[in-house]
Design an enzyme around this catalytic site. Structure first.
Site, PDB file in Angstrom:
ATOM      1  CD  GLU A   1       1.518  12.919  -5.635  1.00  0.00           C
ATOM      2  OE1 GLU A   1       1.863  13.378  -4.529  1.00  0.00           O
ATOM      3  OE2 GLU A   1       1.472  13.592  -6.663  1.00  0.00           O
TER       4      GLU A   1
ATOM      5  CB  CYS B   1       0.479  11.623   2.358  1.00  0.00           C
ATOM      6  SG  CYS B   1      -0.785  12.527   1.481  1.00  0.00           S
TER       7      CYS B   1
HETATM    8  P1  NAD Z   1       2.677   0.957   0.769  1.00  0.00           P
HETATM    9  O1  NAD Z   1       3.801   1.633   0.074  1.00  0.00           O
HETATM   10  O2  NAD Z   1       2.990  -0.130   1.729  1.00  0.00           O
HETATM   11  O3  NAD Z   1       1.664   0.302  -0.294  1.00  0.00           O
HETATM   12  C1  NAD Z   1       1.074   1.044  -1.314  1.00  0.00           C
HETATM   13  C2  NAD Z   1       0.620   0.113  -2.429  1.00  0.00           C
HETATM   14  O4  NAD Z   1       1.759  -0.454  -3.063  1.00  0.00           O
HETATM   15  C3  NAD Z   1      -0.250  -1.063  -1.976  1.00  0.00           C
HETATM   16  O5  NAD Z   1      -1.305  -1.241  -2.920  1.00  0.00           O
HETATM   17  C4  NAD Z   1       0.724  -2.236  -2.041  1.00  0.00           C
HETATM   18  O6  NAD Z   1       0.116  -3.491  -2.255  1.00  0.00           O
HETATM   19  C5  NAD Z   1       1.550  -1.848  -3.243  1.00  0.00           C
HETATM   20  N1  NAD Z   1       2.839  -2.548  -3.347  1.00  0.00           N
HETATM   21  C6  NAD Z   1       3.590  -3.067  -2.337  1.00  0.00           C
HETATM   22  N2  NAD Z   1       4.718  -3.637  -2.842  1.00  0.00           N
HETATM   23  C7  NAD Z   1       4.660  -3.477  -4.194  1.00  0.00           C
HETATM   24  C8  NAD Z   1       5.527  -3.842  -5.271  1.00  0.00           C
HETATM   25  N3  NAD Z   1       6.669  -4.489  -5.064  1.00  0.00           N
HETATM   26  N4  NAD Z   1       5.164  -3.503  -6.534  1.00  0.00           N
HETATM   27  C9  NAD Z   1       4.010  -2.818  -6.752  1.00  0.00           C
HETATM   28  N5  NAD Z   1       3.152  -2.466  -5.787  1.00  0.00           N
HETATM   29  C10 NAD Z   1       3.475  -2.782  -4.514  1.00  0.00           C
HETATM   30  O7  NAD Z   1       1.843   2.140   1.471  1.00  0.00           O
HETATM   31  P2  NAD Z   1       0.616   2.039   2.493  1.00  0.00           P
HETATM   32  O8  NAD Z   1       1.119   1.538   3.810  1.00  0.00           O
HETATM   33  O9  NAD Z   1      -0.529   1.361   1.845  1.00  0.00           O
HETATM   34  O10 NAD Z   1       0.270   3.613   2.630  1.00  0.00           O
HETATM   35  C11 NAD Z   1       0.970   4.462   3.478  1.00  0.00           C
HETATM   36  C12 NAD Z   1       2.004   5.294   2.724  1.00  0.00           C
HETATM   37  O11 NAD Z   1       1.382   5.992   1.635  1.00  0.00           O
HETATM   38  C13 NAD Z   1       2.594   6.371   3.619  1.00  0.00           C
HETATM   39  O12 NAD Z   1       3.978   6.486   3.436  1.00  0.00           O
HETATM   40  C14 NAD Z   1       1.884   7.635   3.146  1.00  0.00           C
HETATM   41  O13 NAD Z   1       2.543   8.817   3.423  1.00  0.00           O
HETATM   42  C15 NAD Z   1       1.747   7.369   1.687  1.00  0.00           C
HETATM   43  N6  NAD Z   1       0.682   8.215   1.125  1.00  0.00           N
HETATM   44  C16 NAD Z   1       1.008   9.236   0.278  1.00  0.00           C
HETATM   45  C17 NAD Z   1       0.021  10.079  -0.231  1.00  0.00           C
HETATM   46  C18 NAD Z   1       0.351  11.203  -1.187  1.00  0.00           C
HETATM   47  O14 NAD Z   1      -0.539  11.633  -1.909  1.00  0.00           O
HETATM   48  N7  NAD Z   1       1.552  11.709  -1.238  1.00  0.00           N
HETATM   49  C19 NAD Z   1      -1.296   9.856   0.112  1.00  0.00           C
HETATM   50  C20 NAD Z   1      -1.598   8.824   0.981  1.00  0.00           C
HETATM   51  C21 NAD Z   1      -0.599   7.995   1.463  1.00  0.00           C
END
Ligand code: NAD
Length: 488
Positions: free
Chosen positions: A248, A282
């Protein structure tokens, strides 16, 4: 300073190290967080793996799993105010939103509690004599759920609820930038009575926690919400075990207003679409595509509303607009808006400094009608920035709307029913709201196309994501099996 522990195998523990969580409204550290590195991550996965195969969980009927989820739902409801307090402190999201959202999270758990004993297989009308064939829906195994910082309890409920209903076990990784609501929620998991190891809750950083978790050989499914760049890491990590992924991701959602739309309603919905949660959503409707003939009228209505938005402390019930979650996020948005303006777009409002200590960035509207390829029109900002592009006719609106690598959500505002259907069907988008925006329900599937990811959360589809199908063949004849060299 408050302190929060990891929840592994039914026990609260200190983890591998500690780090501090920052309050985005004050920039002050306010909580000490136990951090999971490889040793703690591995223990969490091993606990989930043991629980998945252990009698305490495997031996429960689906109805009994549903009852545990129902108890968890009640506990979430009873503790909604405290969980909302933590989410507001850690993310800067306004308290009026976090309270309402977390109270509703309980309904997600209730929905999946009810679904637990309704994930049925099928008896096939098989085309073979003397044979009964049926399918069973079985849990996919150990699930790694990776949660972003915004809406921790909501975005975890749409994974934990269906995964537990299906009979999986989980390791939930809270985002390092706002981990406290999920670490506090762990107490409710313990209190609800889930067997140890069924739902482990940890936090840590991308490489030292996330990568270790998503490459672990015992993980069968990775349910990820976050940005596309991290998703690429996750998919590469999943190659280790060829584990299933559901992603997502972000969006650059079009909000399309035709000349026959109710402009009052469209203006209110557009404010909700881009300025609620300070745009950190998002599904933010961050591209306003508006018919040329009503552009000025709609912008005037938006301006009236933007000027009345109450910017303030997130814990104040009167506040409508709070800070962004991190300094890094604020700087990125400032830079993209500056670049968009350099590219020739026109500032309508916003992009000024707010005299508060936190990571505040104001509601901003930019007219990009002459620069439809400008930076802010193309890239997800995850902040309160609305890029406006006008269109000539319906075909132009559809072309502009689909001119994106994302495909999460869209809004269509028109009084013309036939047009609403035509446009909706032409949009490459996982969710379309007609004459409304930003609505969700546990019953409704949610997810994206393209760079917005794949797989669906919400509804029965989400529960089925956490199952796999077993097909069982039973021969009912007493006659000996015939020619062994022919497939039957
Ligand atoms: P992010 O991608 O930076 O981080 C998300 C999670 O991934 C965090 O827990 C982070 O620690 C983890 N992560 C980072 N590197 C990793 C790796 N190498 N392996 C495994 N896990 C890892 O996102 P963010 O800044 O926390 O959130 C914002 C993003 O989330 C935006 O792009 C937003 O659109 C998206 N989002 C999507 C939805 C949806 O339902 N489609 C909902 C909310 C947010």
């Amino acid at each position: 300073m408050e302190s929060f522990k990891l929840f592994i195998n039914g026990e609260f523990e200190n983890g591998s190290a500690t780090f501090l969580s920052i309050n985005p409204a004050t920039r002050q550290p306010w909580a000490e967080i136990a951090e999971a590195r490889a040793d703690a991550v591995n223990r969490a996965v091993e606990a989930a793996h043991r629980a998945f195969h252990g009698a305490a969980w495997r031996g429960l009927t689906a109805t009994a799993r549903g009852k545990l989820l129902m108890r968890l739902a009640d506990l979430v409801e009873q503790n909604a105010d405290e969980l909302a307090r933590l989410e507001t402190l850690d993310t800067g999201k306004i308290i009026r939103e976090t309270r309402a959202q977390i109270a509703y999270v309980a309904d997600y758990y209730r929905y999946y509690a009810g679904l637990a004993d309704k994930m049925e297989g099928r008896v096939l009308s098989i085309d073979k004599a003397d044979t009964e064939t049926w399918t069973r829906r079985e849990p996919v195994g150990v699930v790694a759920a990776i949660i972003p910082w915004n809406s921790q309890l909501f975005l975890s409920a749409v994974k934990i609820g269906p995964a537990l209903a299906a009979g999986c076990t989980l390791i939930v990784k809270a985002a390092e930038s706002a981990p406290t609501p999920l670490l506090a929620f762990a107490r409710l998991v313990a209190e609800a009575g889930f067997p140890p190891g069924v739902c482990n809750i940890i936090t840590g950083f991308g490489e030292s926690c996330g990568t270790v978790l998503t490459t672990h050989p015992a993980v069968s499914h990775i349910a990820f919400t976050g940005g596309p760049e991290t998703a690429r890491h996750i998919v590469r990590n999943s190659a280790e075990n060829l584990s299933k992924t559901s992603l997502e991701l972000g969006g650059k959602s079009p909000f399309i207003v035709f000349e026959d739309a109710d402009l009052e309603s469209a203006a209110n919905a557009q404010v909700a679409a881009i300025f609620a949660a300070s745009g950190q959503s998002c599904v933010a409707g961050s591209r306003l595509l508006v018919a040329e003939s009503v552009k000025e009228a709609l912008l005037a209505k938006l301006m009236e509303r933007v000027q009345r938005i109450v910017i303030g402390a997130p814990e104040d019930m009167q506040t409508q607009f709070g800070p962004l979650c991190t300094q890094q996020q604020k700087e990125r948005i400032q830079n993209v808006v500056a670049k968009t303006l350099e590219q020739g777009a026109k500032l309508v409002t916003g992009h000024y400094d707010i005299d508060r200590p936190g990571f505040y960035y104001p509601p901003t509207i930019i007219d990009c009608s002459n620069t439809p390829q400008a930076e802010s029109v193309i890239n997800e900002l995850f902040g309160p920035v609305l890029s406006v592009v006008s269109f000539r006719d319906e075909a132009d609106a559809i072309r502009l709307a689909n001119n994106t690598a994302y495909g999460l959500a869209a809004g269509v505002f028109t009084q013309n029913l036939a047009r609403a259907h035509r446009v909706t069907n032409a949009l490459r988008s996982g969710v379309v709201w007609i004459n409304t925006y930003r609505m969700v329900s546990p019953l409704a599937p949610f997810g994206g196309y393209g760079l917005s990811g794949h797989g669906r959360e919400g509804g029965m589809e989400a529960a089925l994501e956490f199952t796999t199908t077993k097909t069982v063949w039973l021969r009912t004849s007493d006659e000996p099996i015939g020619d062994p060299f022919v497939m039957r």
